[in-house]
Design a protein around this motif. Structure first.
Motif, PDB file in Angstrom:
ATOM      1  N   TRP A  43       0.832  -1.203   0.000  1.00 56.62           N
ATOM      2  CA  TRP A  43       0.000   0.000   0.000  1.00 56.62           C
ATOM      3  C   TRP A  43       0.867   1.255   0.000  1.00 56.62           C
ATOM      4  N   ASP A  44       1.859   1.301   0.879  1.00 60.33           N
ATOM      5  CA  ASP A  44       2.732   2.476   0.924  1.00 60.33           C
ATOM      6  C   ASP A  44       3.555   2.606  -0.351  1.00 60.33           C
ATOM      7  N   ASN A  45       3.987   1.482  -0.894  1.00 61.67           N
ATOM      8  CA  ASN A  45       4.740   1.511  -2.138  1.00 61.67           C
ATOM      9  C   ASN A  45       3.880   2.056  -3.278  1.00 61.67           C
ATOM     10  N   ALA A  46       2.632   1.595  -3.346  1.00 63.83           N
ATOM     11  CA  ALA A  46       1.731   2.076  -4.398  1.00 63.83           C
ATOM     12  C   ALA A  46       1.477   3.579  -4.249  1.00 63.83           C
ATOM     13  N   ARG A  47       1.277   4.021  -3.017  1.00 64.78           N
ATOM     14  CA  ARG A  47       1.052   5.455  -2.775  1.00 64.78           C
ATOM     15  C   ARG A  47       2.283   6.265  -3.173  1.00 64.78           C
ATOM     16  N   LEU A  48       3.466   5.798  -2.792  1.00 63.83           N
ATOM     17  CA  LEU A  48       4.701   6.502  -3.142  1.00 63.83           C
ATOM     18  C   LEU A  48       4.847   6.641  -4.660  1.00 63.83           C
ATOM     19  N   HIS A  53       4.755   9.917  -9.583  1.00 63.76           N
ATOM     20  CA  HIS A  53       4.356  10.048 -10.987  1.00 63.76           C
ATOM     21  C   HIS A  53       3.288  11.126 -11.189  1.00 63.76           C
ATOM     22  N   ALA A  54       2.424  11.334 -10.210  1.00 62.89           N
ATOM     23  CA  ALA A  54       1.456  12.434 -10.306  1.00 62.89           C
ATOM     24  C   ALA A  54       2.179  13.773 -10.302  1.00 62.89           C
ATOM     25  N   ALA A  55       3.187  13.917  -9.443  1.00 55.76           N
ATOM     26  CA  ALA A  55       3.953  15.158  -9.402  1.00 55.76           C
ATOM     27  C   ALA A  55       4.682  15.383 -10.721  1.00 55.76           C
ATOM     28  N   VAL A 178      14.426  23.125 -11.727  1.00 54.51           N
ATOM     29  CA  VAL A 178      14.423  22.439 -10.428  1.00 54.51           C
ATOM     30  C   VAL A 178      13.560  23.205  -9.440  1.00 54.51           C
ATOM     31  N   ARG A 179      13.688  24.521  -9.411  1.00 57.43           N
ATOM     32  CA  ARG A 179      12.882  25.335  -8.471  1.00 57.43           C
ATOM     33  C   ARG A 179      11.390  25.167  -8.731  1.00 57.43           C
ATOM     34  N   LEU A 180      11.002  25.221 -10.001  1.00 56.71           N
ATOM     35  CA  LEU A 180       9.595  25.022 -10.343  1.00 56.71           C
ATOM     36  C   LEU A 180       9.143  23.630  -9.928  1.00 56.71           C
ATOM     37  N   GLY A 181       9.973  22.630 -10.199  1.00 54.84           N
ATOM     38  CA  GLY A 181       9.629  21.261  -9.831  1.00 54.84           C
ATOM     39  C   GLY A 181       9.476  21.072  -8.335  1.00 54.84           C
ATOM     40  N   GLU A 182      10.336  21.709  -7.556  1.00 54.22           N
ATOM     41  CA  GLU A 182      10.225  21.597  -6.097  1.00 54.22           C
ATOM     42  C   GLU A 182       8.881  22.143  -5.611  1.00 54.22           C
ATOM     43  N   GLN A 183       8.430  23.251  -6.190  1.00 56.58           N
ATOM     44  CA  GLN A 183       7.130  23.812  -5.809  1.00 56.58           C
ATOM     45  C   GLN A 183       6.002  22.857  -6.190  1.00 56.58           C
ATOM     46  N   ILE A 184       6.115  22.276  -7.365  1.00 54.75           N
ATOM     47  CA  ILE A 184       5.094  21.326  -7.823  1.00 54.75           C
ATOM     48  C   ILE A 184       5.068  20.094  -6.921  1.00 54.75           C
ATOM     49  N   GLY A 185       6.253  19.578  -6.576  1.00 55.33           N
ATOM     50  CA  GLY A 185       6.328  18.394  -5.718  1.00 55.33           C
ATOM     51  C   GLY A 185       5.758  18.637  -4.335  1.00 55.33           C
ATOM     52  N   ARG A 186       6.070  19.801  -3.760  1.00 53.91           N
ATOM     53  CA  ARG A 186       5.525  20.127  -2.438  1.00 53.91           C
ATOM     54  C   ARG A 186       4.002  20.186  -2.487  1.00 53.91           C
ATOM     55  N   ARG A 187       3.470  20.812  -3.522  1.00 56.30           N
ATOM     56  CA  ARG A 187       2.013  20.913  -3.648  1.00 56.30           C
ATOM     57  C   ARG A 187       1.393  19.534  -3.874  1.00 56.30           C
ATOM     58  N   ALA A 188       1.993  18.749  -4.764  1.00 56.94           N
ATOM     59  CA  ALA A 188       1.450  17.413  -5.052  1.00 56.94           C
ATOM     60  C   ALA A 188       1.395  16.567  -3.790  1.00 56.94           C
ATOM     61  N   PHE A 189       2.444  16.628  -2.988  1.00 61.58           N
ATOM     62  CA  PHE A 189       2.457  15.833  -1.764  1.00 61.58           C
ATOM     63  C   PHE A 189       1.399  16.317  -0.785  1.00 61.58           C
ATOM     64  N   ALA A 190       1.141  17.610  -0.766  1.00 58.55           N
ATOM     65  CA  ALA A 190       0.174  18.171   0.183  1.00 58.55           C
ATOM     66  C   ALA A 190      -1.270  17.879  -0.205  1.00 58.55           C
ATOM     67  N   VAL A 191      -1.553  17.744  -1.502  1.00 59.63           N
ATOM     68  CA  VAL A 191      -2.960  17.632  -1.918  1.00 59.63           C
ATOM     69  C   VAL A 191      -3.356  16.279  -2.494  1.00 59.63           C
ATOM     70  N   HIS A 192      -2.424  15.496  -2.992  1.00 56.90           N
ATOM     71  CA  HIS A 192      -2.773  14.220  -3.625  1.00 56.90           C
ATOM     72  C   HIS A 192      -2.609  13.053  -2.654  1.00 56.90           C
ATOM     73  N   LEU A 193      -3.491  12.090  -2.751  1.00 59.48           N
ATOM     74  CA  LEU A 193      -3.347  10.779  -2.122  1.00 59.48           C
ATOM     75  C   LEU A 193      -2.942  10.835  -0.650  1.00 59.48           C
ATOM     76  N   GLN A 194      -3.693  11.569   0.100  1.00 57.91           N
ATOM     77  CA  GLN A 194      -3.414  11.656   1.540  1.00 57.91           C
ATOM     78  C   GLN A 194      -3.660  10.275   2.173  1.00 57.91           C
ATOM     79  N   PRO A 195      -2.844   9.897   3.165  1.00 55.23           N
ATOM     80  CA  PRO A 195      -3.036   8.592   3.796  1.00 55.23           C
ATOM     81  C   PRO A 195      -4.400   8.494   4.483  1.00 55.23           C
ATOM     82  N   TYR A 196      -4.957   7.312   4.441  1.00 57.10           N
ATOM     83  CA  TYR A 196      -6.259   7.075   5.071  1.00 57.10           C
ATOM     84  C   TYR A 196      -6.103   7.110   6.583  1.00 57.10           C
TER      85      TYR A 196
END
Length: 198
Positions: A43-48, A53-55, A178-196
């Motif tokens: 489950w954690d592997n699938a979420r990771l 890939h979403a980011a 890289v700077r743009l990507g870091e912002q995208i990654g931070r946002r993706a982690f904050a809003v996508h696929l939150q743990p149950y």
């Protein structure tokens, strides 16, 4: 970044080749390597993997949108047409060739760098910090090169540098990517696929 560059070191040549494969393949492999090191369950592997890939998918969209807004020339075009840029200090080198093949897209930003920044940001947040050591072996077209890293950020910056060493991008396209990507990654982690949570 030139095909016959005397300034590029053997390590820089290796770096250019190591990171030349598509970002989803390379960063997906990094996620799998670190997941295996940490012994994640399915489950954690699938979420990771989904988060990484979403980011990167968001990074592709942002990179494409931005690069066609700026429509900046690639090094191969700029160097060959250096006498047309309005700067008397530059000269053209019409025979200049890149070390590795240049995609037929504008330079700024380097989407390869955007995706690396996004994936690294997600990985650092998922594992609770950036200082995670790992080694990864490259896939095609330059299969079998193994490099080691002390952090996800180090890997993302080397990934960006590879595009300069290969002659594909100007430094600004990689740094800002890289700077743009870091912002995208931070946002993706904050809003996508939150743990149950129950």
């Amino acid at each position: 970044g030139g095909r016959a560059s005397a300034a590029r070191t053997p390590e820089q040549t290796e770096i250019a080749r190591y990171w030349y494969e598509g970002s989803p393949q390379g960063w997906g492999r990094i996620a799998r390597v670190v997941s295996a090191q940490r012994g994640l369950d399915r489950w954690d592997n699938a979420r990771l993997l989904a988060l990484v890939h979403a980011a990167m998918a968001d990074g592709f969209v942002a990179g494409a949108d931005t690069r066609y807004l700026y429509n900046f020339w690639r090094p191969v075009t700029a160097i060959r047409a250096g006498d047309t840029d309005g700067n008397d200090a530059t000269t053209a080198d019409p025979a200049w060739e890149t070390f590795l093949n240049t995609p037929a897209l504008p330079d700024y930003p380097s989407t390869h760098s955007v995706l690396g920044g996004a994936a690294a940001a997600v990985l650092a947040r998922f594992f609770g910090g950036d200082q995670v050591t790992f080694s990864m072996t490259s896939g095609p077209p330059f299969r079998g090169i193994t490099r080691s890293f002390a952090s996800f950020a180090q890997a993302a910056h080397e990934n960006a540098d590879s595009r300069v060493f290969a002659g594909l991008h100007f430094r600004s396209a990689c740094r800002d990517g890289v700077r743009l990507g870091e912002q995208i990654g931070r946002r993706a982690f904050a809003v996508h696929l939150q743990p149950y949570r129950r």
